[in-house]
Design an enzyme around this catalytic site. Sequence first.
Site, PDB file in Angstrom:
ATOM      1  N   HIS A  87      17.395   3.644  29.234  1.00 37.29           N
ATOM      2  CA  HIS A  87      18.132   3.913  30.460  1.00 37.29           C
ATOM      3  C   HIS A  87      19.049   2.724  30.731  1.00 37.29           C
ATOM      4  CE1 HIS A  87      18.049   4.666  35.066  1.00 37.29           C
ATOM      5  NE2 HIS A  87      19.144   5.116  34.506  1.00 37.29           N
ATOM      6  N   GLU A 125       4.078   5.669  26.835  1.00 43.45           N
ATOM      7  CA  GLU A 125       4.415   4.582  27.761  1.00 43.45           C
ATOM      8  C   GLU A 125       3.790   4.741  29.155  1.00 43.45           C
ATOM      9  OE1 GLU A 125       6.123   4.719  25.095  1.00 43.45           O
ATOM     10  OE2 GLU A 125       6.941   2.733  24.709  1.00 43.45           O
ATOM     11  N   TYR A 173       3.684   7.458  31.073  1.00 42.68           N
ATOM     12  CA  TYR A 173       4.295   8.450  31.963  1.00 42.68           C
ATOM     13  C   TYR A 173       3.400   9.703  32.034  1.00 42.68           C
ATOM     14  CZ  TYR A 173       8.519   5.556  31.791  1.00 42.68           C
ATOM     15  OH  TYR A 173       9.413   4.526  31.885  1.00 42.68           O
ATOM     16  N   ARG A 221       7.391  12.179  21.615  1.00 50.04           N
ATOM     17  CA  ARG A 221       7.027  10.760  21.562  1.00 50.04           C
ATOM     18  C   ARG A 221       5.558  10.615  21.942  1.00 50.04           C
ATOM     19  NH1 ARG A 221      10.621   5.757  23.642  1.00 50.04           N
ATOM     20  NH2 ARG A 221       9.485   4.167  22.520  1.00 50.04           N
ATOM     21  N   HIS A 234       3.484   1.009  30.482  1.00 52.25           N
ATOM     22  CA  HIS A 234       4.266  -0.019  31.180  1.00 52.25           C
ATOM     23  C   HIS A 234       3.378  -0.991  31.949  1.00 52.25           C
ATOM     24  CE1 HIS A 234       8.089   1.291  29.915  1.00 52.25           C
ATOM     25  NE2 HIS A 234       8.061   2.453  30.524  1.00 52.25           N
ATOM     26  N   GLN A 262      17.127 -10.121  28.534  1.00 44.36           N
ATOM     27  CA  GLN A 262      17.804 -10.693  29.695  1.00 44.36           C
ATOM     28  C   GLN A 262      18.906  -9.817  30.272  1.00 44.36           C
ATOM     29  OE1 GLN A 262      17.998 -14.981  28.426  1.00 44.36           O
ATOM     30  NE2 GLN A 262      19.209 -15.061  30.290  1.00 44.36           N
TER      31      GLN A 262
HETATM   32 FE1  SF4 Z   1      18.726  -6.841  25.260  1.00 46.26          FE
HETATM   33 FE2  SF4 Z   1      18.767  -9.402  24.526  1.00 46.26          FE
HETATM   34 FE3  SF4 Z   1      18.620  -7.477  22.678  1.00 46.26          FE
HETATM   35 FE4  SF4 Z   1      20.837  -7.819  23.998  1.00 46.26          FE
HETATM   36  S1  SF4 Z   1      19.917  -9.304  22.623  1.00 46.26           S
HETATM   37  S2  SF4 Z   1      19.849  -5.883  23.609  1.00 46.26           S
HETATM   38  S3  SF4 Z   1      20.092  -8.428  26.013  1.00 46.26           S
HETATM   39  S4  SF4 Z   1      17.111  -7.909  24.226  1.00 46.26           S
END
Ligand code: SF4
Length: 714
Positions: A28, A166, A168, A216, A254, A341
């Site tokens: 998502h 996961e 759900y 899945r 999760h 990130q």
């Molecule tokens: Fe996500 Fe970091 Fe991979 Fe980019 S490098 S897809 S920000 S985990």
Amino acid sequence: MTAFPHLFRPIDLGSVRLANRIVMGSMHTRLETLDRPLERVARFYVERAKGGAALIITGGFSPNAEGLMEPGAPLFDSREQLGEHRPITQAVHDAGGRIALQILHAGRYARVPDAVGPSTIASPINPNAPRRMSEADILRTIEDYATTAALAREAGYDGVEIMGSEGYLINEFTAPRTNDRADDWGGNLENRLRLPTAIMARVRERVGKDFLIIFRVSSIDLVEGGLTAEEIAAEARAVEAAGADVINQGIGWHEARIPTIAQKVPRAAWTFAARLLKDAVKISVIASNRINTPQLAEEVLARGDADLVSMARPMLADAEFANKAREGRADEINVCIACNQACLDLIFSKRVATCLVNPKAGREIEFDAPPPAKQKRVAVVGAGPAGLACAVTVAERGHRVTLYEADTRIGGQLNLARNVPGKEEFDETLRYYRTRIERLGIDLQLGRRPSAEALAAGGFDEIVIATGVTPRMPDIPGIDHANCTSYADILSGRRTAGRRVAVMGAGGIGFDVAEFLTSAPQDVAASQAYFRSEWGVDASIASRGGLNGGRQGHSVPSPLVGEGQGGGDGRTSAVGTPPTPIPSPQGGGEEQGGGEARQIVMLQRKSGRMGRGLGVSTGWVLRLLLAKRKVAQVTGVAYRWIDDAGLHIAVEGEERVVPADTIVICAGQEPAGSLHDELAARGVKVHLIGGAERAAELDAMRAIDQGTRLAYTF
Ligand code: SF4
Ligand code: NAP
């Protein structure tokens, strides 16, 4: 002849033939919340289809209102919504790709007031308790799945993926953890598998034979009260018998307290569980999670652990992943470093996903600038993340670039970060930039610190200063004592920490240093056996959820002089190391032989819980890990002075000393932008980016994004 013969072998999945085994997994993105959503989503998928991914699976769409992840989340329950999908499926098909829609009912994870589940047992990660579904609710929900699948077919999708893992809704029915029902939908295994089987059968009935259905299945739940290996295999067989074409591997709920996709998870850590699915069924199986290079994907397929490989984040990092691998340009792939990130952390904080190493991901339409009218000569000073991103993008736009770096290697702060266990993934980023610099013909000047005078006289059309940061040394009496050192010295290996360590400052780098000083060496920590042992993963999944407890740290007396055993005020914990002393990256021979363990105390001036600024999806992993390793944390500290005894502090007005033979200063950074000021003083037009512009809250995400965006202005 491709270097990855298994990866690029076509495969028939029911009615659909795929050109290769690379599936872009569901993620998502929240792109639908931005302006021009259809255009953005279509473009995002089209780039990946053009880049060679054989099949794209969309983010999850709920089949009904109570299954929404949150109010306003994607829902597909009526023909009126067909217009929101057709332009996307059409665009992907025009680009030669295939696309399947994921159907996801969030169950008790739904952050909507009328969330439902098999029982009223609430999830620890959602304050809303679910309503227990009646038999009528269950039958209606099964029909809702089928309706969404039929709508997906009408909208032009090649298939659907039914999200059954996961934690759900479907997973909640399969597991005793959440299913306490005494009717036909709970209790024994047959009853717990009734919902996935019924959904699968009804969806197949509604869409017909010639439509791809992926199911899945949770291959390991990683929660107490989850399924055993035998039960997981039974579920896979049940959905196969009910008409699934393919099984995709889900991993962990999760709410699991074991990381499944963070950097700390070794690459391909979960393929043992994919193998379990593969051995259970005759249909094709997709392996997932922490598979981020074509070499790794090829190995997984060659071993026979799976038939296809799902990569979601790697497709954000590089839309052309598949084409580059096929064309023998794997060394040009911008590999996902599993940092989370810019993707998951942004999504979890209700922002729109992009990628740390590829800021164009999900922002494709913002980088549509036409090629520049005139080729410029551009100097970029500093080859850290900001400078590298800028130099490479400027060169890609057709300009001539000279890249200066004072060090004898590129990377800047990445060279420090890469030494932290898990963060060796940054090596991929550095390899990517080295390759791009070479292929783009960038003039790389290593070991060079150009003067303002030389730059001004160099005939450059644009000058970019990306000279980074210097570690901040706070103004505390004794800061120049021999026992003080900066994080840069510790992480680079220039200094070795002693037995008693105080870490001053608990931002991202303070946590990294504590992790570095308590972890096994990178090669050991990156091994799957070490990971499973540290986190308590039972690879046989003989136990429910595949849990076996894991290693625990042990308590030793608190290092704070004047305190009792174990702290006691809730802000100070006891210090220690894992019961089996692990080899230290600092190379302490005694430790390896079982000598005195290293004691670590982290300190910060702010009161409250430490690590609040860490990533949403990864901070808990680090906090849990350091707690397991009994790293002490003291907040609300006032630093007094440093001397032979260690670090003198005051906590709530009480004077204490942290005995320390090493005090690692992790107190943030200062910008190193003097070259910019010198050039500006000469009246030279100059651009300042990265940490040199603003050191506060600097991270590679901002640096790479800023460097890339500046390049598009030239
Ligand atoms: Fe996500 Fe970091 Fe991979 Fe980019 S490098 S897809 S920000 S985990
Ligand atoms: P940071 O996050 O700003 O943390 C600096 C720490 O130093 C804080 O704990 C601060 O806490 C303390 N501090 C600041 N000024 C001080 C002073 N004068 N004297 C003593 N202590 C002082 O910086 P960082 O840890 O160096 O990280 C730099 C950037 O990289 C950040 O943006 C960070 O998010 C990012 N990063 C993130 C991660 C991660 O998420 N895992 C890892 C590495 C780096 P008090 O003021 O309360 O004492």
